[in-house]
Design a protein around this motif. Structure first.
Motif, PDB file in Angstrom:
ATOM      1  N   LEU A 284      -0.727  -2.501   4.721  1.00 20.18           N
ATOM      2  CA  LEU A 284       0.231  -3.377   4.868  1.00 20.18           C
ATOM      3  C   LEU A 284       0.414  -4.486   5.949  1.00 20.18           C
ATOM      4  CD1 LEU A 284       3.016  -0.515   4.577  1.00 20.18           C
ATOM      5  CD2 LEU A 284       2.598  -2.573   2.999  1.00 20.18           C
ATOM      6  N   LYS A 285      -0.364  -4.038   7.123  1.00 24.09           N
ATOM      7  CA  LYS A 285      -0.772  -4.712   8.286  1.00 24.09           C
ATOM      8  C   LYS A 285      -1.505  -6.165   7.805  1.00 24.09           C
ATOM      9  CE  LYS A 285      -2.234  -4.909  13.051  1.00 24.09           C
ATOM     10  NZ  LYS A 285      -2.897  -6.242  13.037  1.00 24.09           N
ATOM     11  N   LYS A 286      -2.600  -5.789   6.994  1.00 20.57           N
ATOM     12  CA  LYS A 286      -3.477  -6.719   6.366  1.00 20.57           C
ATOM     13  C   LYS A 286      -2.609  -7.928   5.646  1.00 20.57           C
ATOM     14  CE  LYS A 286      -7.315  -7.842   3.422  1.00 20.57           C
ATOM     15  NZ  LYS A 286      -8.445  -7.198   2.498  1.00 20.57           N
TER      16      LYS A 286
ATOM     17  N   LEU B  74       7.939  -6.640  -3.157  1.00 22.12           N
ATOM     18  CA  LEU B  74       6.774  -6.651  -4.018  1.00 22.12           C
ATOM     19  C   LEU B  74       6.008  -5.246  -3.833  1.00 22.12           C
ATOM     20  CD1 LEU B  74       4.382  -7.795  -5.151  1.00 22.12           C
ATOM     21  CD2 LEU B  74       3.619  -8.853  -3.045  1.00 22.12           C
ATOM     22  N   LEU B  75       5.983  -4.583  -4.727  1.00 23.96           N
ATOM     23  CA  LEU B  75       5.491  -3.141  -4.669  1.00 23.96           C
ATOM     24  C   LEU B  75       3.882  -2.964  -4.805  1.00 23.96           C
ATOM     25  CD1 LEU B  75       8.456  -1.317  -6.218  1.00 23.96           C
ATOM     26  CD2 LEU B  75       8.443  -2.448  -4.111  1.00 23.96           C
ATOM     27  N   GLY B  76       3.332  -2.462  -3.735  1.00 25.35           N
ATOM     28  CA  GLY B  76       1.779  -2.325  -4.022  1.00 25.35           C
ATOM     29  C   GLY B  76       0.948  -3.394  -3.033  1.00 25.35           C
ATOM     30  N   THR B  77      -0.315  -2.742  -2.721  1.00 31.60           N
ATOM     31  CA  THR B  77      -1.176  -3.650  -1.731  1.00 31.60           C
ATOM     32  C   THR B  77      -2.229  -3.924  -2.232  1.00 31.60           C
ATOM     33  OG1 THR B  77      -1.754  -1.564  -0.589  1.00 31.60           O
ATOM     34  CG2 THR B  77       0.163  -2.889   0.451  1.00 31.60           C
TER      35      THR B  77
ATOM     36  N   VAL C 280       7.174  -6.160   1.521  1.00 29.04           N
ATOM     37  CA  VAL C 280       5.856  -5.532   0.716  1.00 29.04           C
ATOM     38  C   VAL C 280       5.950  -3.988   0.860  1.00 29.04           C
ATOM     39  CG1 VAL C 280       3.673  -5.631   0.230  1.00 29.04           C
ATOM     40  CG2 VAL C 280       4.632  -7.542   1.058  1.00 29.04           C
ATOM     41  N   PHE C 281       6.131  -3.218  -0.026  1.00 25.55           N
ATOM     42  CA  PHE C 281       5.963  -1.666   0.088  1.00 25.55           C
ATOM     43  C   PHE C 281       4.371  -1.496  -0.075  1.00 25.55           C
ATOM     44  CE2 PHE C 281       5.396   2.113  -2.506  1.00 25.55           C
ATOM     45  CZ  PHE C 281       5.809   2.939  -1.701  1.00 25.55           C
TER      46      PHE C 281
ATOM     47  N   ALA D  34       7.518  -9.231   5.619  1.00 24.03           N
ATOM     48  CA  ALA D  34       7.810  -7.721   6.260  1.00 24.03           C
ATOM     49  C   ALA D  34       7.321  -6.882   5.366  1.00 24.03           C
ATOM     50  CB  ALA D  34       9.309  -7.727   6.262  1.00 24.03           C
ATOM     51  N   THR D  35       6.914  -5.793   5.978  1.00 25.38           N
ATOM     52  CA  THR D  35       6.475  -4.732   5.150  1.00 25.38           C
ATOM     53  C   THR D  35       7.278  -3.141   5.399  1.00 25.38           C
ATOM     54  OG1 THR D  35       4.991  -3.918   6.609  1.00 25.38           O
ATOM     55  CG2 THR D  35       4.233  -5.514   5.341  1.00 25.38           C
TER      56      THR D  35
END
Length: 316
Positions: free
Chosen positions: A37-39, A5-8, A29-30, A47-48
């Motif tokens: 990413l931590k959120k 999954l690309l994008g936060t 997640v990228f 995983a991030t």
């Protein structure tokens, strides 16, 4: 299934859907910002990574879900396809027709599937409207008006005319293209806000004396939130919709029918359209359904959107 999954940003909406699915084994997640990413990691347990190259090359990844800015969609989609992955791409697919064709060519060469996140097609209200246009229970369509009004709800993100067309009007322009095809003529008017925001009106003239108007405004104060609706006038009736939503796009929509016999609320099922898209994508990958959101199916709507953007930019 393992998903990259690309994008936060908007990726958070997709993350919430994947978190509730038993057939998704792993999500990575990228993003570029460790705090964001931590959120997501804290909320969903995923995983991030900040290493996009390694994630795309990972042989255990089945699906690459691209929720990044539009100008990144095509290059990353092509890279993912060349790496043997299926792709779900946030809308709009591309910022030019040539780039959209690059994705289609890469898909054909790879033998993989590409899905464009045209989530509005999965709304029960929009499905009802499309059926009414096709079956003509109220007679032929005469006019179709749609409007979106929004405050600038996303931190650090503006909606000037160029992005207003691509990010706000594109979904409605795709619905017009899907139901009616390409118009005979397009007329546009737009204004920029003094500091931020913009507004635009688009008129689409279709054969058979069908007139379509699409309006969008990002000039609302923060207290306004997000809202809008549509009105379709047929020869023997009217369908009118109204929606309100939050910054994540989730909200409620109602559909009212007006005919010579009176006014009634059309009862339709509740549906999370973002979850519906992902349900459909995973069913297609499992061989259970045929895609409703192929890149080819998005071309007419994208062509209209890019034409509108070009005309708007000429005026700005």
């Amino acid at each position: 299934m393992k998903i990259a999954l690309l994008g936060t940003g908007f990726g958070q909406a997709h993350a919430a859907v994947y978190a509730g699915r038993k057939d998704v084994d792993d999500v990575v997640v990228f993003g570029r910002t460790p705090e964001k990413l931590k959120k997501i990691s804290d909320q969903f347990g995923f995983a991030t990574t900040t290493d996009l190259d390694t994630l795309i090359a990972d042989s255990s990844v089945d699906l690459v879900d691209i929720c990044l800015p539009t100008d990144l969609h095509v290059d990353i989609a092509v890279r993912a396809l060349e790496a043997g992955k299926d792709v779900l791409c946030e809308l709009p697919l591309a910022a030019s027709m040539d780039d959209a064709q690059r994705v289609i060519a890469a898909q054909q060469a790879s033998g993989r599937q590409v899905f464009v996140d045209m989530f509005a097609r999965f709304s029960p209200v929009n499905e009802h409207i499309a059926q009414a246009i096709a079956d003509q229970p109220y007679g032929p369509l005469r006019t179709w008006e749609s409007e979106v009004r929004t405050a600038l709800l996303w931190e650090g993100y503006d909606l000037r005319l160029d992005s207003l067309v691509m990010d706000t009007m594109h979904t409605d322009l795709d619905l017009f293209a899907t139901a009616l095809g390409r118009p005979e003529s397009i007329t546009v008017h737009g204004i920029q806000g003094k500091d931020r925001g913009s507004a635009a009106h688009v008129l689409l003239d279709y054969p058979g004396q069908v007139l379509v108007r699409c309006s969008a405004s990002a000039l609302m104060p923060a207290s306004y939130g997000l809202g809008g609706g549509s009105r379709l006038a047929f020869a023997q009736g009217v369908l009118e919709t109204e929606f309100t939503a939050g910054a994540d796009g989730r909200g409620s929509t109602r559909l009212i029918e007006y005919t010579p016999s009176g006014r009634r609320t059309v009862e339709l099922p509740e549906r999370d359209v973002y979850a519906a898209v992902i349900d459909h994508v995973l069913a297609c990958l499992a061989g259970k359904e045929t895609s409703r959101i192929t890149p080819e199916s998005a071309l007419d709507g994208l062509r209209i959107t890019l034409d509108v953007r070009h005309r708007i930019n000429e005026q700005a």
